[in-house]
Write a protein that holds these residues in place. Sequence first.
Motif, PDB file in Angstrom:
ATOM      1  N   HIS A   1       0.841  -1.203   0.000  1.00  0.00           N
ATOM      2  CA  HIS A   1       0.000   0.000   0.000  1.00  0.00           C
ATOM      3  C   HIS A   1       0.873   1.249   0.000  1.00  0.00           C
ATOM      4  O   HIS A   1       1.927   1.284   0.641  1.00  0.00           O
ATOM      5  CB  HIS A   1      -0.895   0.047   1.251  1.00  0.00           C
ATOM      6  CG  HIS A   1      -1.989  -0.969   1.247  1.00  0.00           C
ATOM      7  ND1 HIS A   1      -1.780  -2.292   1.589  1.00  0.00           N
ATOM      8  CD2 HIS A   1      -3.313  -0.849   0.946  1.00  0.00           C
ATOM      9  CE1 HIS A   1      -2.930  -2.954   1.498  1.00  0.00           C
ATOM     10  NE2 HIS A   1      -3.868  -2.101   1.114  1.00  0.00           N
ATOM     11  N   TYR A   2       0.437   2.267  -0.733  1.00  0.00           N
ATOM     12  CA  TYR A   2       0.964   3.626  -0.592  1.00  0.00           C
ATOM     13  C   TYR A   2      -0.167   4.441   0.011  1.00  0.00           C
ATOM     14  O   TYR A   2      -1.065   4.893  -0.708  1.00  0.00           O
ATOM     15  CB  TYR A   2       1.375   4.195  -1.950  1.00  0.00           C
ATOM     16  CG  TYR A   2       2.532   3.476  -2.618  1.00  0.00           C
ATOM     17  CD1 TYR A   2       3.780   3.445  -2.014  1.00  0.00           C
ATOM     18  CD2 TYR A   2       2.369   2.854  -3.851  1.00  0.00           C
ATOM     19  CE1 TYR A   2       4.846   2.790  -2.624  1.00  0.00           C
ATOM     20  CE2 TYR A   2       3.431   2.207  -4.473  1.00  0.00           C
ATOM     21  CZ  TYR A   2       4.669   2.178  -3.853  1.00  0.00           C
ATOM     22  OH  TYR A   2       5.718   1.536  -4.467  1.00  0.00           O
ATOM     23  N   GLY A   3      -0.152   4.586   1.334  1.00  0.00           N
ATOM     24  CA  GLY A   3      -1.294   5.230   2.009  1.00  0.00           C
ATOM     25  C   GLY A   3      -2.535   4.373   1.803  1.00  0.00           C
ATOM     26  O   GLY A   3      -2.538   3.181   2.100  1.00  0.00           O
ATOM     27  N   VAL A   4      -3.604   4.970   1.260  1.00  0.00           N
ATOM     28  CA  VAL A   4      -4.853   4.221   1.058  1.00  0.00           C
ATOM     29  C   VAL A   4      -4.864   3.477  -0.286  1.00  0.00           C
ATOM     30  O   VAL A   4      -5.755   2.677  -0.549  1.00  0.00           O
ATOM     31  CB  VAL A   4      -6.094   5.147   1.142  1.00  0.00           C
ATOM     32  CG1 VAL A   4      -6.202   5.757   2.530  1.00  0.00           C
ATOM     33  CG2 VAL A   4      -6.038   6.248   0.074  1.00  0.00           C
ATOM     34  N   ILE A   5      -3.872   3.763  -1.131  1.00  0.00           N
ATOM     35  CA  ILE A   5      -3.830   3.118  -2.461  1.00  0.00           C
ATOM     36  C   ILE A   5      -3.145   1.755  -2.351  1.00  0.00           C
ATOM     37  O   ILE A   5      -2.028   1.649  -1.824  1.00  0.00           O
ATOM     38  CB  ILE A   5      -3.075   4.003  -3.476  1.00  0.00           C
ATOM     39  CG1 ILE A   5      -3.809   5.332  -3.669  1.00  0.00           C
ATOM     40  CG2 ILE A   5      -2.918   3.285  -4.817  1.00  0.00           C
ATOM     41  CD1 ILE A   5      -3.007   6.392  -4.377  1.00  0.00           C
ATOM     42  N   GLU A   6      -3.827   0.730  -2.843  1.00  0.00           N
ATOM     43  CA  GLU A   6      -3.244  -0.612  -2.855  1.00  0.00           C
ATOM     44  C   GLU A   6      -2.562  -0.830  -4.207  1.00  0.00           C
ATOM     45  O   GLU A   6      -3.208  -0.977  -5.239  1.00  0.00           O
ATOM     46  CB  GLU A   6      -4.327  -1.680  -2.623  1.00  0.00           C
ATOM     47  CG  GLU A   6      -3.737  -3.053  -2.390  1.00  0.00           C
ATOM     48  CD  GLU A   6      -4.776  -4.099  -1.967  1.00  0.00           C
ATOM     49  OE1 GLU A   6      -4.386  -5.095  -1.354  1.00  0.00           O
ATOM     50  OE2 GLU A   6      -5.974  -3.900  -2.262  1.00  0.00           O
TER      51      GLU A   6
ATOM     52  N   THR B   1       7.025  -1.355  -8.299  1.00  0.00           N
ATOM     53  CA  THR B   1       6.693  -1.607  -6.882  1.00  0.00           C
ATOM     54  C   THR B   1       7.004  -3.048  -6.524  1.00  0.00           C
ATOM     55  O   THR B   1       7.543  -3.341  -5.449  1.00  0.00           O
ATOM     56  CB  THR B   1       5.201  -1.305  -6.611  1.00  0.00           C
ATOM     57  OG1 THR B   1       4.968   0.089  -6.822  1.00  0.00           O
ATOM     58  CG2 THR B   1       4.807  -1.674  -5.191  1.00  0.00           C
TER      59      THR B   1
ATOM     60  N   SER C   1       2.825  -4.805   2.910  1.00  0.00           N
ATOM     61  CA  SER C   1       1.698  -4.809   3.851  1.00  0.00           C
ATOM     62  C   SER C   1       1.423  -6.206   4.381  1.00  0.00           C
ATOM     63  O   SER C   1       1.144  -6.391   5.569  1.00  0.00           O
ATOM     64  CB  SER C   1       0.430  -4.263   3.167  1.00  0.00           C
ATOM     65  OG  SER C   1       0.676  -3.000   2.605  1.00  0.00           O
TER      66      SER C   1
END
Length: 234
Positions: free
Chosen positions: A10-15, A42, A54
């Motif tokens: 995850h980058y913050g709320v972005i999966e 990624t 994550s």
Amino acid sequence: MLSVKDLHVHYGVIEALKGVSIDVNEGEIVSLIGANGAGKTTMLQAISGIVKKSSGDVEFLGQSIYKTNPKNIVAAGLTQVPEGRRIFTGLSVYENLMMGAFLRKDKKGIEEDLQKVYKQFPILEQRINQDASTLSGGEQQMLAMGRALMAKPKLMLLDEPSMGLAPILVKEIFSIIKEINAQGTTVLLVEQNAKMALSIAHRAYVLETGKIVLSGTGEELINSPEIQKAYLGG
């Protein structure tokens, strides 16, 4: 050799990665293709320990490297050639190559591998004392690959090696990747040039919006109507 199991990033709320699983066997070239933003870089950075994962697991040579420090991942025999080359400007070609061997203590082995790199990339020996920033794009790509080889990797991760190169240089770089593999280094290749990536791959995966949607041999995928339509202009 490498087993990625149900990997989420995850980058913050972005999966960015949504439960990705792939395997790379010793001696293979495995290509990972997909559009921009699919999660390919990624994926490599998560394997290398550069990006925080994550959940899921990454195993290398039978051991989990999920929480392993990137330095120790390199020491275990896994190196990455990053997107955009990332050579060290202000340092000479020779100094850049030596940066690849920074974890090694075997002076004789380092010198032997340096000579192997010069044999593989003769232009680097000719440019040995030049500032790496003065090299052409193709020469910088060769330097980045040579630097990774100086770490004596068992598995090399290559991120977009053809980016920004002229077609004739792209063919040369892919020919070199095949040579590196033939000499005993396993390769996981991320590449937007799907045709070239599939043409040299033993096996391949297609990544779309963080998920693996197709897998097979390089030949199977290059002949797949779905792949031809989406990635090969067919």
